[in-house]
Design a protein around this motif. Sequence first.
Motif, short mmCIF file in Angstrom:
data_model
loop_
_atom_site.label_atom_id
_atom_site.label_comp_id
_atom_site.label_asym_id
_atom_site.label_seq_id
_atom_site.Cartn_x
_atom_site.Cartn_y
_atom_site.Cartn_z
N PHE A 10 0.84 -1.20 0.00
CA PHE A 10 0.00 0.00 0.00
C PHE A 10 0.88 1.24 0.00
O PHE A 10 0.52 2.28 -0.53
CB PHE A 10 -0.87 -0.02 1.26
CG PHE A 10 -1.74 1.21 1.44
CD1 PHE A 10 -3.03 1.23 0.94
CD2 PHE A 10 -1.26 2.34 2.10
CE1 PHE A 10 -3.83 2.36 1.10
CE2 PHE A 10 -2.06 3.46 2.26
CZ PHE A 10 -3.34 3.48 1.75
N TRP A 41 -0.72 4.29 -2.90
CA TRP A 41 0.60 4.88 -3.09
C TRP A 41 1.62 3.84 -3.56
O TRP A 41 2.64 4.17 -4.15
CB TRP A 41 1.10 5.57 -1.81
CG TRP A 41 0.05 6.39 -1.15
CD1 TRP A 41 -0.59 6.11 0.03
CD2 TRP A 41 -0.51 7.64 -1.62
NE1 TRP A 41 -1.51 7.09 0.32
CE2 TRP A 41 -1.48 8.04 -0.68
CE3 TRP A 41 -0.28 8.44 -2.74
CZ2 TRP A 41 -2.23 9.21 -0.81
CZ3 TRP A 41 -1.03 9.60 -2.87
CH2 TRP A 41 -1.99 9.97 -1.93
N ASP B 13 -6.35 7.18 8.88
CA ASP B 13 -6.25 7.91 7.61
C ASP B 13 -7.32 7.44 6.62
O ASP B 13 -7.66 6.26 6.57
CB ASP B 13 -4.86 7.71 6.98
CG ASP B 13 -3.77 8.33 7.84
OD1 ASP B 13 -4.02 9.39 8.43
OD2 ASP B 13 -2.69 7.74 7.94
N LEU B 76 -5.75 12.29 4.65
CA LEU B 76 -4.97 11.36 3.84
C LEU B 76 -3.64 11.08 4.54
O LEU B 76 -3.11 11.96 5.22
CB LEU B 76 -4.65 11.98 2.47
CG LEU B 76 -5.75 11.98 1.41
CD1 LEU B 76 -5.20 12.65 0.14
CD2 LEU B 76 -6.17 10.55 1.08
N SER B 77 -3.08 9.88 4.35
CA SER B 77 -1.78 9.59 4.97
C SER B 77 -0.65 10.34 4.26
O SER B 77 0.43 10.50 4.80
CB SER B 77 -1.51 8.08 4.95
OG SER B 77 -1.31 7.63 3.63
N LYS B 78 -0.90 10.81 3.04
CA LYS B 78 0.10 11.57 2.27
C LYS B 78 -0.60 12.69 1.53
O LYS B 78 -1.73 12.54 1.11
CB LYS B 78 0.73 10.68 1.20
CG LYS B 78 1.77 9.77 1.73
CD LYS B 78 2.42 9.04 0.59
CE LYS B 78 3.51 9.87 -0.04
NZ LYS B 78 4.81 9.17 -0.05
N LYS C 78 1.51 10.06 15.08
CA LYS C 78 0.70 11.24 14.79
C LYS C 78 0.73 12.19 15.98
O LYS C 78 0.80 11.72 17.11
CB LYS C 78 -0.77 10.83 14.60
CG LYS C 78 -1.06 10.26 13.26
CD LYS C 78 -2.55 10.02 13.12
CE LYS C 78 -3.26 11.28 12.71
NZ LYS C 78 -4.00 11.10 11.44
#
Lengths: 158, 158, 158
Positions: A10, A41, B13, B76-78, C78
Motif C-alpha cells: 500500500f 501509493w 487515515d 490522507l496519509s500523504k 501522529k
Amino acid sequence: MKEKMTIIVFSGDMDKAMASFILATSAAAAGMDVTMFFTFWGLNVLKRNEGGIQSRGIMRKMLNWMNRGGSRRLPLSKFDMVGMGRWMMKKLMKESKMPTVDELITMAKEMGVRLVACTTTMGVMGLSKDAFIPEVDSFAGASAYLGEAKEGRVNLFI
Amino acid sequence: MKEKMTIIVFSGDMDKAMASFILATSAAAAGMDVTMFFTFWGLNVLKRNEGGIQSRGIMRKMLNWMNRGGSRRLPLSKFDMVGMGRWMMKKLMKESKMPTVDELITMAKEMGVRLVACTTTMGVMGLSKDAFIPEVDSFAGASAYLGEAKEGRVNLFI
Amino acid sequence: MKEKMTIIVFSGDMDKAMASFILATSAAAAGMDVTMFFTFWGLNVLKRNEGGIQSRGIMRKMLNWMNRGGSRRLPLSKFDMVGMGRWMMKKLMKESKMPTVDELITMAKEMGVRLVACTTTMGVMGLSKDAFIPEVDSFAGASAYLGEAKEGRVNLFI
C-alpha cells in the motif's frame, strides 16, 4: 503444492518497498509462491521512471505530478528531509552491497514473484497500463487478491 | 463453515480506511466472514460525525479536539496538505463512482461485516460508547481479536 | 503443539510499538507461541536507552544521532509535535494504568515472547549487537522470519 505468500504493498515509501521485496525474494528463494499486490501509493513503485505520466483532467494531472513515483523517486517514510535522507540511505545501502529497489524488482521477477497492479486505484488516479513498467504481470482488483490470500500461509499488508 | 478474515484498523487515515473497507466488503461478497477491529487512531473512523466528543480532563479534551475523527474528517496519509489533498481525493473518488467511507461502512454492515471498537484505546483516550456510531457491533480488547484471528485465513494489520 | 504468532515490527513509533506488544503479550497469555521480528525503524524499540550508539562513518553517525531510538524515546506516529503529544500520551497511559513500552518488553520476556533483531538493517545502519538491550533473544534475517511465519496462524506487519 508450493506454499503461498501474498503481500499488499500500500505504501509508496522506499523503506517499505525494500522490506516488501526483501521478504518476497527471500520467500521465493525458500521455494514459496509469492504474489505482490500494489495498491494506492504502492503503485508508485511500479511506475516507469522515464517520461511523464499521462492523465486526464487538471486534478489528476496535479496528483500525478506531486505523486510522480517510479522506483528511483520513492521517499523514505521517515527522515526523508526533501530527499536528503533518501540520498543518504541509498549511499549507505550501496556501501552495504544492498540491492536497490530497481534491482530487487529484477531479482523478484527472475525468481518468479508475480507483480499485480490494483485497477481500482488506477481508475481513481487516472492511470493507464502504459504508466507502468513492463515487469507488471497483471492488473486486477481486491477479489483477485482475496482469491490468492485465502490460500496463503503468510499474508502481509505493508 | 465460512472462511474468516480479520483486519486490525490501527490507522485513522482516509486512504487506509478505504483500503480496509474495500478488502472487507470484497471478502464478504466472496462469502467470507469478516471482522474489523478498530484500535488507536483507527477509532476515528467509527466516531460520530455530529456533535462534540465528551471526555474528562484537560489533556483528553485537547487530544479529542485535535484527534476529533468521524468518517468525514479523516485525513490522507500523504499529500493531505491541511485538507486540500483530501478534498481533491474525495472529488476524484466521486468522479470514479467510488463509495465514500460512510457508504462503505453502510455496505459493510449490510454484508454482515462486524465492526469492533478497542476498549483499551477507549480507556486511554477517555472515550465512552456514545462517542461512536450505532453501526459498531461490539466493544472488546486484544484477546477477543486473537480468538478470531486464530481461526482466520487472512489476518491483516492496516 | 502451541499455535504460533509472528509480528514484524517495522515501525519505530511508540503507538505502533505498544500495539505490537499488547498483541504479543495477549497472545502469549492465551497460550500462543510468539516471535517478534524488529526491522528497520523498529530496531529503535530494542536499542539501549543509555549511552551513545557507536557506528563508523559520518553518515551512519548522523543517522544514528537523528534516529537514536531506545524504548523511552519513541515518537508518536501522529500528533508527536516535537515530543509534546508523546509526553501527553505517556501521561494519559499512566493514568489509565497502561504499562509503558519498557514494562511491556519485560512482561513479554517473562511470558516467553521471543525478540529478534534484523541483521540486514543492522548492517545498513552500522549497528553492532552492543547497541541493543540484553532482552534481545537473537539476531537474524528474513529467512529466519519466513521459517516461523510459515507455521504461524497469525502473522502481522506493523
